[in-house]
Enzyme design. Structure first.
Site, PDB file in Angstrom:
ATOM      1  N   SER A 251       0.843  -1.191   0.000  1.00 31.71           N
ATOM      2  CA  SER A 251       0.000   0.000   0.000  1.00 31.71           C
ATOM      3  C   SER A 251       0.882   1.245   0.000  1.00 31.71           C
ATOM      4  O   SER A 251       2.045   1.194   0.374  1.00 31.71           O
ATOM      5  CB  SER A 251      -0.897  -0.001   1.217  1.00 31.71           C
ATOM      6  OG  SER A 251      -0.085   0.177   2.347  1.00 31.71           O
ATOM      7  N   LYS A 252       0.287   2.347  -0.438  1.00 24.92           N
ATOM      8  CA  LYS A 252       1.129   3.515  -0.673  1.00 24.92           C
ATOM      9  C   LYS A 252       1.422   4.329   0.568  1.00 24.92           C
ATOM     10  O   LYS A 252       2.524   4.794   0.749  1.00 24.92           O
ATOM     11  CB  LYS A 252       0.460   4.407  -1.720  1.00 24.92           C
ATOM     12  CG  LYS A 252       0.864   3.992  -3.114  1.00 24.92           C
ATOM     13  CD  LYS A 252       0.978   5.147  -4.055  1.00 24.92           C
ATOM     14  CE  LYS A 252       1.889   4.759  -5.203  1.00 24.92           C
ATOM     15  NZ  LYS A 252       1.487   5.178  -6.484  1.00 24.92           N
ATOM     16  N   ARG A 253       0.438   4.535   1.381  1.00 20.31           N
ATOM     17  CA  ARG A 253       0.648   5.514   2.431  1.00 20.31           C
ATOM     18  C   ARG A 253       0.335   5.054   3.832  1.00 20.31           C
ATOM     19  O   ARG A 253      -0.201   5.799   4.626  1.00 20.31           O
ATOM     20  CB  ARG A 253      -0.179   6.754   2.116  1.00 20.31           C
ATOM     21  CG  ARG A 253       0.424   7.510   0.987  1.00 20.31           C
ATOM     22  CD  ARG A 253       0.010   8.898   1.026  1.00 20.31           C
ATOM     23  NE  ARG A 253       0.729   9.623   0.016  1.00 20.31           N
ATOM     24  CZ  ARG A 253       0.863  10.907  -0.001  1.00 20.31           C
ATOM     25  NH1 ARG A 253       0.309  11.626   0.927  1.00 20.31           N
ATOM     26  NH2 ARG A 253       1.518  11.494  -0.950  1.00 20.31           N
TER      27      ARG A 253
END
Ligand code: GLU
Length: 491
Positions: A251-253
């Site tokens: 996941s990115k953040r």
């Protein structure tokens, strides 16, 4: 000279997968005594987050992957923030327009939106339709005079094959019909990533572009830009994505993908770099543990896999445990103290009062048992409490053949006798203590566990802790005797 670069768009903390990009770029440059550069791609002003540059520099320093040039040490390619290079891009945009390799596009935002919607409805790839590609010079003049907002787009040639070599993915071929007339200059007069990156990579004499696989679809556009300028493209290497253990892209953040979060949990830099280097790279030996120097010597882009690499926290823990175990206690303790000073000053202040000798004894035993520094406190807290609550019921442990308190008491009495027989002479080492205990226990009718379990409980008042003998060694004789006596009095 080999020159590589890390060119982030700083919008957040440094991601763990970006650390791998940094590392690979660093290794490739250092292997050939080349240069590793950092360039900040901040032309998308709406996404730019200023503190993230500071965070990035700090992390690179901490992990020892410093760029060779940076504002403190400017070289001929200064400045390194793209937002400070706008004049340069302007000049190159003009060159492309003059060479008819790019064109003005006056299409409004609304028109482009509508086009996209129509294409989406028809299930065809969303692409600019070339509406402004053939405007006459008069029309262009007129629009410019009327101050109509414009972008500049790449004039992608028709019916051409774009081919480039990729050190990881080998040869890549794309037909120009599948390439959009990419915007190069936005209405705010900032260049897009594509133009700025190509111009800078050329001007900064970058020889190898190592970036993650998400950029592979952009590379044909870049190759066309190199051609349009008449420049030779650098060597490309697109490194595989990092996947979670569920095989989905990380996941990115979430905080857990930031490098900072791993430092906060107390992973060692050398373990982190070693593990990350192996995410996608096969060293072609059974050896897994590499120092940074060894990585520099052994790393080869040609041995990087094409498919996604799995980021497995258990494996990282395994690497970290290995480095904790093999590190020299003195040096590691220094790192640990720095870690505490940064992340848990309160605990640092608390244990400091107990003195280095005591702390290092505990640390020496614990470093082989924890996976990372943040597990230390909960496992050693009891060694820093003056008075711990007695846990008499823990003394009984049928698995250890201690069915009742009578047996536990007997065990404790034997321990106490062994310790008292030392006549205040502390043990030299845990091994010496082990020999003494085994000898003495043999003379009794009891099993090791029947003596050592209650001893451990008396010394820790905990269900789980390090071994009894380690505890005696840490606490010294006097304190151990006191604690055992206290339990005996209360049974
Ligand atoms: N600014 C791009 C990024 O943050 C760089 C891509 C590249 O390395 O060319 O991913």
């Amino acid at each position: 000279m080999i020159t590589t670069r890390f060119a982030p768009s700083p919008t957040w903390y440094l991601h763990i997968w970006s650390l791998r990009t940094v590392l690979y770029n660093y290794l490739v440059a250092k292997k050939e005594s080349g240069k590793f550069m950092l360039r900040i791609e901040d032309t998308d002003r709406s996404r730019f987050v200023e503190w993230s540059v500071e965070n990035l520099i700090e992390i690179l320093k901490k992990v020892g992957l410093n760029p060779d040039e940076w504002p403190n040490n400017p070289w001929k390619f200064w400045p390194y923030f793209q937002s400070e290079r706008l004049d340069i891009y302007k000049k190159y945009i003009e060159e492309l327009l003059k060479k008819d390799k790019a064109y003005y596009c006056f299409c409004s935002h609304e028109r482009l939106e509508k086009l996209r919607e129509e294409q989406t409805e028809l299930w065809i790839p969303t692409k600019y339709d070339g509406n402004c590609r053939f405007l006459s010079s008069e029309e262009i003049e007129e629009n410019l005079k009327n101050k109509i907002d414009y972008t500049v787009r790449l004039k992608v040639p028709k019916n051409k094959e774009v081919i480039f070599e990729d050190l990881v993915k080998w040869k890549i071929k794309v037909m120009t019909k599948d390439i959009d007339d990419q915007v190069l200059l936005k209405t705010d007069w900032f260049p897009t990533y594509h133009l700025a990156a190509v111009v800078d990579d050329h001007l900064m004499e970058i020889t190898h572009i190592i970036r993650w696989d998400e950029w592979t679809p952009s590379t044909p556009k870049h190759v066309l830009l190199y051609e349009a300028f008449g420049w030779t493209p650098p060597i490309f290497a697109h490194i595989p994505l990092l996947l979670g253990t569920d095989r989905k892209k990380l996941s990115k953040r979430t905080w857990d993908v930031s490098v900072e979060s791993y430092l906060e949990k107390g992973y060692l830099v050398e373990a982190l770099l070693n593990y990350i280097a192996l995410l996608g790279w096969n060293p072609k030996t059974t050896e897994e543990f590499f120092s940074l120097e060894e990585l520099i010597e052994k790393f080869e882009l040609k041995q990087v896999h094409k498919s996604g690499a799995i980021f497995d926290i258990e494996k990282l823990n395994f690497f970290n445990s290995h480095y904790l175990k093999k590190s020299d206690t003195e040096e590691l303790y220094k790192k640990f103290s720095d870690y505490l000073k940064k992340y848990d000053l309160e605990f640092f202040n608390k244990i400091e009062k107990f003195g280095e000798i005591y702390n290092k004894k505990i640390f020496h035993e614990m470093k082989t048992k924890i996976k990372k520094f943040d597990e230390y406190k909960e496992n050693t807290n009891f060694l820093y409490e003056e008075e711990s609550e007695l846990k008499i019921d823990l003394l009984v442990n049928p698995k250890m053949k201690i069915p009742d308190l009578e047996i536990a008491k007997k065990g404790l009495e034997i321990s106490l006798e062994i310790l008292k027989n030392r006549e205040n002479k502390d043990f030299e080492s845990i091994w010496e203590m082990k020999d003494v205990f085994i000898e003495e226990i043999k003379k009794t009718e009891m099993k090791n566990g029947q003596i050592l379990w209650p001893t451990r409980v008396a010394l820790s008042s905990k269900q789980f802790s390090i071994w009894a003998l380690e505890l005696i060694f840490i606490l010294w004789l006097k304190k151990s005797i006191e604690k055992i006596e206290k339990y005996l009095k209360n049974i």
